[in-house]
Design a protein around this motif. Structure first.
Motif, PDB file in Angstrom:
ATOM      1  N   ARG A  12       1.030  -5.265  -8.942  1.00  0.00           N
ATOM      2  CA  ARG A  12       1.906  -5.785  -7.865  1.00  0.00           C
ATOM      3  C   ARG A  12       2.073  -7.307  -8.001  1.00  0.00           C
ATOM      4  NH1 ARG A  12       4.701  -1.753  -4.878  1.00  0.00           N
ATOM      5  NH2 ARG A  12       3.297  -0.155  -4.176  1.00  0.00           N
ATOM      6  N   ASN A  13       1.756  -8.073  -6.946  1.00  0.00           N
ATOM      7  CA  ASN A  13       2.005  -9.516  -7.015  1.00  0.00           C
ATOM      8  C   ASN A  13       0.867 -10.297  -7.686  1.00  0.00           C
ATOM      9  OD1 ASN A  13       0.375  -8.977  -4.702  1.00  0.00           O
ATOM     10  ND2 ASN A  13       0.770 -11.055  -3.966  1.00  0.00           N
ATOM     11  N   PRO A  31      -0.722 -14.607   5.810  1.00  0.00           N
ATOM     12  CA  PRO A  31       0.568 -14.219   6.383  1.00  0.00           C
ATOM     13  C   PRO A  31       1.159 -12.984   5.698  1.00  0.00           C
ATOM     14  CG  PRO A  31       0.783 -16.195   5.036  1.00  0.00           C
ATOM     15  CD  PRO A  31      -0.676 -15.894   5.117  1.00  0.00           C
ATOM     16  N   ASN A  32       2.247 -12.494   6.234  1.00  0.00           N
ATOM     17  CA  ASN A  32       2.900 -11.317   5.657  1.00  0.00           C
ATOM     18  C   ASN A  32       3.360 -11.572   4.230  1.00  0.00           C
ATOM     19  OD1 ASN A  32       2.721  -9.420   7.741  1.00  0.00           O
ATOM     20  ND2 ASN A  32       4.335 -10.510   8.853  1.00  0.00           N
ATOM     21  N   GLY A  33       3.232 -10.539   3.407  1.00  0.00           N
ATOM     22  CA  GLY A  33       3.815 -10.600   2.071  1.00  0.00           C
ATOM     23  C   GLY A  33       2.984 -11.290   1.010  1.00  0.00           C
ATOM     24  N   VAL A  34       1.715 -11.639   1.316  1.00  0.00           N
ATOM     25  CA  VAL A  34       0.921 -12.350   0.312  1.00  0.00           C
ATOM     26  C   VAL A  34       0.113 -11.409  -0.580  1.00  0.00           C
ATOM     27  CG1 VAL A  34       0.738 -14.527   1.566  1.00  0.00           C
ATOM     28  CG2 VAL A  34      -0.977 -12.736   1.951  1.00  0.00           C
ATOM     29  N   GLY A  35       0.071 -10.115  -0.233  1.00  0.00           N
ATOM     30  CA  GLY A  35      -0.631  -9.163  -1.116  1.00  0.00           C
ATOM     31  C   GLY A  35      -1.889  -8.555  -0.533  1.00  0.00           C
ATOM     32  N   LYS A  36      -2.035  -8.593   0.781  1.00  0.00           N
ATOM     33  CA  LYS A  36      -3.233  -8.007   1.406  1.00  0.00           C
ATOM     34  C   LYS A  36      -3.255  -6.487   1.212  1.00  0.00           C
ATOM     35  CE  LYS A  36      -2.204  -9.599   5.539  1.00  0.00           C
ATOM     36  NZ  LYS A  36      -0.907 -10.229   5.151  1.00  0.00           N
ATOM     37  N   SER A  37      -2.124  -5.858   1.536  1.00  0.00           N
ATOM     38  CA  SER A  37      -2.063  -4.399   1.373  1.00  0.00           C
ATOM     39  C   SER A  37      -2.141  -4.005  -0.105  1.00  0.00           C
ATOM     40  CB  SER A  37      -0.776  -3.850   1.978  1.00  0.00           C
ATOM     41  OG  SER A  37      -0.745  -4.124   3.360  1.00  0.00           O
ATOM     42  N   ASN A  38      -1.584  -4.860  -0.960  1.00  0.00           N
ATOM     43  CA  ASN A  38      -1.648  -4.573  -2.396  1.00  0.00           C
ATOM     44  C   ASN A  38      -3.097  -4.483  -2.874  1.00  0.00           C
ATOM     45  OD1 ASN A  38       1.116  -4.685  -2.382  1.00  0.00           O
ATOM     46  ND2 ASN A  38       1.269  -6.717  -3.320  1.00  0.00           N
ATOM     47  N   ARG A  53       1.268   4.704  -1.153  1.00  0.00           N
ATOM     48  CA  ARG A  53       2.538   4.106  -0.741  1.00  0.00           C
ATOM     49  C   ARG A  53       3.696   4.527  -1.631  1.00  0.00           C
ATOM     50  NH1 ARG A  53       1.305  -2.035  -1.152  1.00  0.00           N
ATOM     51  NH2 ARG A  53       1.960  -2.724   0.891  1.00  0.00           N
ATOM     52  N   ASP A  59       5.945   1.298  -9.928  1.00  0.00           N
ATOM     53  CA  ASP A  59       6.015   0.397  -8.772  1.00  0.00           C
ATOM     54  C   ASP A  59       4.796  -0.518  -8.689  1.00  0.00           C
ATOM     55  OD1 ASP A  59       8.297   1.708  -8.101  1.00  0.00           O
ATOM     56  OD2 ASP A  59       7.535   2.647  -6.266  1.00  0.00           O
ATOM     57  N   LEU A  60       3.691  -0.031  -9.257  1.00  0.00           N
ATOM     58  CA  LEU A  60       2.430  -0.769  -9.136  1.00  0.00           C
ATOM     59  C   LEU A  60       2.313  -1.891 -10.153  1.00  0.00           C
ATOM     60  CD1 LEU A  60       0.072   2.337  -8.741  1.00  0.00           C
ATOM     61  CD2 LEU A  60       1.043   0.939  -6.916  1.00  0.00           C
ATOM     62  N   ILE A  61       3.141  -1.805 -11.180  1.00  0.00           N
ATOM     63  CA  ILE A  61       3.080  -2.794 -12.258  1.00  0.00           C
ATOM     64  C   ILE A  61       3.935  -4.002 -11.897  1.00  0.00           C
ATOM     65  CG2 ILE A  61       3.534  -3.160 -14.724  1.00  0.00           C
ATOM     66  CD1 ILE A  61       3.346  -0.035 -14.946  1.00  0.00           C
ATOM     67  N   GLN A  62       3.403  -5.166 -12.163  1.00  0.00           N
ATOM     68  CA  GLN A  62       4.137  -6.379 -11.814  1.00  0.00           C
ATOM     69  C   GLN A  62       5.517  -6.381 -12.482  1.00  0.00           C
ATOM     70  OE1 GLN A  62       2.959 -10.850 -12.629  1.00  0.00           O
ATOM     71  NE2 GLN A  62       2.187 -10.056 -10.685  1.00  0.00           N
ATOM     72  N   PHE A  63       6.511  -6.803 -11.688  1.00  0.00           N
ATOM     73  CA  PHE A  63       7.884  -6.832 -12.208  1.00  0.00           C
ATOM     74  C   PHE A  63       7.910  -7.497 -13.579  1.00  0.00           C
ATOM     75  CE2 PHE A  63       8.814  -7.480  -7.445  1.00  0.00           C
ATOM     76  CZ  PHE A  63       8.831  -6.111  -7.213  1.00  0.00           C
TER      77      PHE A  63
HETATM   78  N1  LIG Z   1       5.573  -4.441  -8.632  1.00  0.00           N
HETATM   79  C1  LIG Z   1       5.514  -5.642  -8.048  1.00  0.00           C
HETATM   80  N2  LIG Z   1       5.541  -6.784  -8.783  1.00  0.00           N
HETATM   81  C2  LIG Z   1       5.480  -8.000  -8.195  1.00  0.00           C
HETATM   82  N3  LIG Z   1       5.392  -8.188  -6.871  1.00  0.00           N
HETATM   83  C3  LIG Z   1       5.374  -7.107  -6.085  1.00  0.00           C
HETATM   84  C4  LIG Z   1       5.425  -5.776  -6.622  1.00  0.00           C
HETATM   85  N4  LIG Z   1       5.380  -4.898  -5.605  1.00  0.00           N
HETATM   86  C5  LIG Z   1       5.301  -5.633  -4.483  1.00  0.00           C
HETATM   87  N5  LIG Z   1       5.296  -6.956  -4.755  1.00  0.00           N
HETATM   88  C6  LIG Z   1       5.212  -8.073  -3.811  1.00  0.00           C
HETATM   89  O1  LIG Z   1       4.063  -7.924  -3.004  1.00  0.00           O
HETATM   90  C7  LIG Z   1       4.316  -8.514  -1.748  1.00  0.00           C
HETATM   91  C8  LIG Z   1       3.881  -7.615  -0.614  1.00  0.00           C
HETATM   92  O2  LIG Z   1       2.541  -7.476  -0.663  1.00  0.00           O
HETATM   93  P1  LIG Z   1       1.769  -6.759   0.486  1.00  0.00           P
HETATM   94  O3  LIG Z   1       0.402  -6.536  -0.036  1.00  0.00           O
HETATM   95  O4  LIG Z   1       2.493  -5.570   0.986  1.00  0.00           O
HETATM   96  O5  LIG Z   1       1.760  -7.887   1.595  1.00  0.00           O
HETATM   97  P2  LIG Z   1       0.879  -8.028   2.894  1.00  0.00           P
HETATM   98  O6  LIG Z   1      -0.003  -9.205   2.649  1.00  0.00           O
HETATM   99  O7  LIG Z   1       1.865  -8.291   3.974  1.00  0.00           O
HETATM  100  O8  LIG Z   1       0.117  -6.766   3.085  1.00  0.00           O
HETATM  101  C9  LIG Z   1       5.786  -8.767  -1.647  1.00  0.00           C
HETATM  102  O9  LIG Z   1       5.996 -10.136  -1.692  1.00  0.00           O
HETATM  103  C10 LIG Z   1       6.371  -8.065  -2.850  1.00  0.00           C
HETATM  104  O10 LIG Z   1       7.463  -8.746  -3.364  1.00  0.00           O
END
Ligand SMILES: Nc1ncnc2c1ncn2[C@@H]1O[C@H](COP(=O)(O)OP(=O)(O)O)[C@@H](O)[C@H]1O
Ligand SMILES: [Mg+2]
Length: 364
Positions: A12-13, A31-38, A53, A59-63
């Motif tokens: 992911r991120n 904050p939201n979107g920093v990768g906590k759930s990841n 999810r 989907d799990l592999i970094q873009f």
């Molecule tokens: N395959 C991926 N490659 C790179 N970034 C990703 C990928 N999948 C999700 N993300 C990024 O991960 C972030 C969301 O992380 P998430 O763990 O859901 O956040 P939160 O901290 O709110 O739980 C988003 O910014 C999204 O762009």
């Protein structure tokens, strides 16, 4: 059971990051979107080899990357283990336990986790497939045999459905062999589900009485939409019903009998919670269920699993939150995501992991 460390590579991120954990409560804060759930998701993937999810490994592999890696060092029954996963967009998953190559089936149940996320709040009201997934993952974590049979069942079912489609409108059809196999695995699955539900129900009622001060009796009932009043359990009965349903199955080109159609119903005293339960009652029931899952895995495996709480603290009211935290405190290694440290302000013995730019720091 404790996770000592986690390393993520192109997951992911996270390009490359490593964390060390303590056997207490880990608060993933940011904050939201920093990768906590990841981060939580990566631990979950190490448990069953796939995500809750998404069904797509890619989907799990970094873009833009070819593959992702997850390395988890953990302790189970006083022995250290290392799980190493390599997820690729094109090739098969590569899973290693202590450097030995293992299959996804063998991975199941190695590291045990229970996850509680906002989606779980849909468990009672949502679609039957959510409840089936819940019970299947629960049992699979404690029984490799169950997971294997479930896998086989789904394969046979797919093949049978394909035959039904391919032979649509044609006269002859011989499903004898599929149906024997399907009936046998169906029977195994339903028996195991019922046996596990009996155990879960005992725990569930205990937990719920604690949370509601002993007022309500909570239980789960197994439901089938076919057969008569009595549950269909034995292979010969499944076989017979499959034959009876064949004309209908042929018309619809799908299989109408079997555990893939079964459901769970939650009752509080004699009230069906799906139809009549208030949102508060449903939340208490789901919280009781999660606590029972922890106890169920403990009783089957001999140790508490890891608990993953993804953004649920803010969804629970103060009393339920305290009840949950009281239960896990000093017993269960727990990973909690939150955007607000007030949610965990009353806790001692926590390690705060800052997600986002500022890096990691500790508090106790
Ligand atoms: N395959 C991926 N490659 C790179 N970034 C990703 C990928 N999948 C999700 N993300 C990024 O991960 C972030 C969301 O992380 P998430 O763990 O859901 O956040 P939160 O901290 O709110 O739980 C988003 O910014 C999204 O762009
Ligand atoms: Mg999140």
């Amino acid at each position: 059971m404790n996770i000592h460390s986690l390393e993520l590579i192109n997951f992911r991120n996270y390009e490359h990051k490593e964390w060390q954990f303590k056997p207490s409560i880990m608060v993933l804060y940011g904050p939201n979107g920093v990768g906590k759930s990841n981060l939580l998701e990566s631990i979950y993937v190490s448990t069953i080899g796939k995500s809750y999810r998404t069904n797509e490994t890619s989907d799990l592999i970094q873009f833009g990357k070819e593959a992702a890696g997850i390395v988890v060092n953990f302790e189970k029954k006083e022995t250290n283990h290392k799980i190493n996963l390599r997820l690729s967009g094109k090739e098969k998953k590569e899973i290693r336990l202590n450097s030995n190559r293992i299959s996804q089936k063998e991975l199941m149940g190695t590291l045990n986790t229970v996850i509680f996320s906002p989606e779980d709040l849909q468990l009672i009201k949502g679609s039957p497939s959510l409840r089936r997934r819940f019970i299947d993952i629960e049992i699979s974590q404690t029984s490799a045999m169950y997971y294997q049979q479930l896998h086989m069942y789904n394969k046979i079912l797919q093949q049978r459905n394909k035959v039904l489609k391919d032979s649509y409108g044609k006269a002859n059809l011989n499903l004898e062999e599929w149906d024997q196999q399907l009936a046998n695995t169906a029977s195994f699955i339903v028996k195991k589900r019922l046996e596990s539900l009996r155990k879960i129900n005992l725990l569930l009622d205990l937990m719920n009485r604690r949370l509601t001060n002993g007022k309500e009796n909570l239980r789960i009932i197994y439901e089938q939409s076919y057969g008569d009043q009595k549950l269909v359990v034995e292979a010969k009965d499944f076989y017979e019903l499959l034959q009876q349903a064949l004309p209908q199955d042929r018309r619809r080109m799908t299989t109408s009998i079997g555990p893939h159609r079964d459901d769970l119903k939650f009752f509080s005293d004699s009230m069906d919670l799906k139809r009549f339960g208030s949102q508060g009652q449903q939340r208490t029931a789901i919280l009781s269920l999660k606590l029972s899952e922890l106890e169920f895995i403990k009783s089957e495996v001999g140790e508490y699993p890891i608990l993953l709480l993804d953004d649920v603290l803010s969804e629970l009211d103060k009393e339920r939150r305290q009840n949950l935290l009281k239960f896990i405190h000093r017993r269960i290694q727990t990973f909690i995501t939150t955007t607000d440290l007030d949610d965990v302000a009353t806790l001692t013995d926590v390690m705060i992991i800052q997600c986002g730019e500022r890096g990691q720091h500790e508090e106790s």
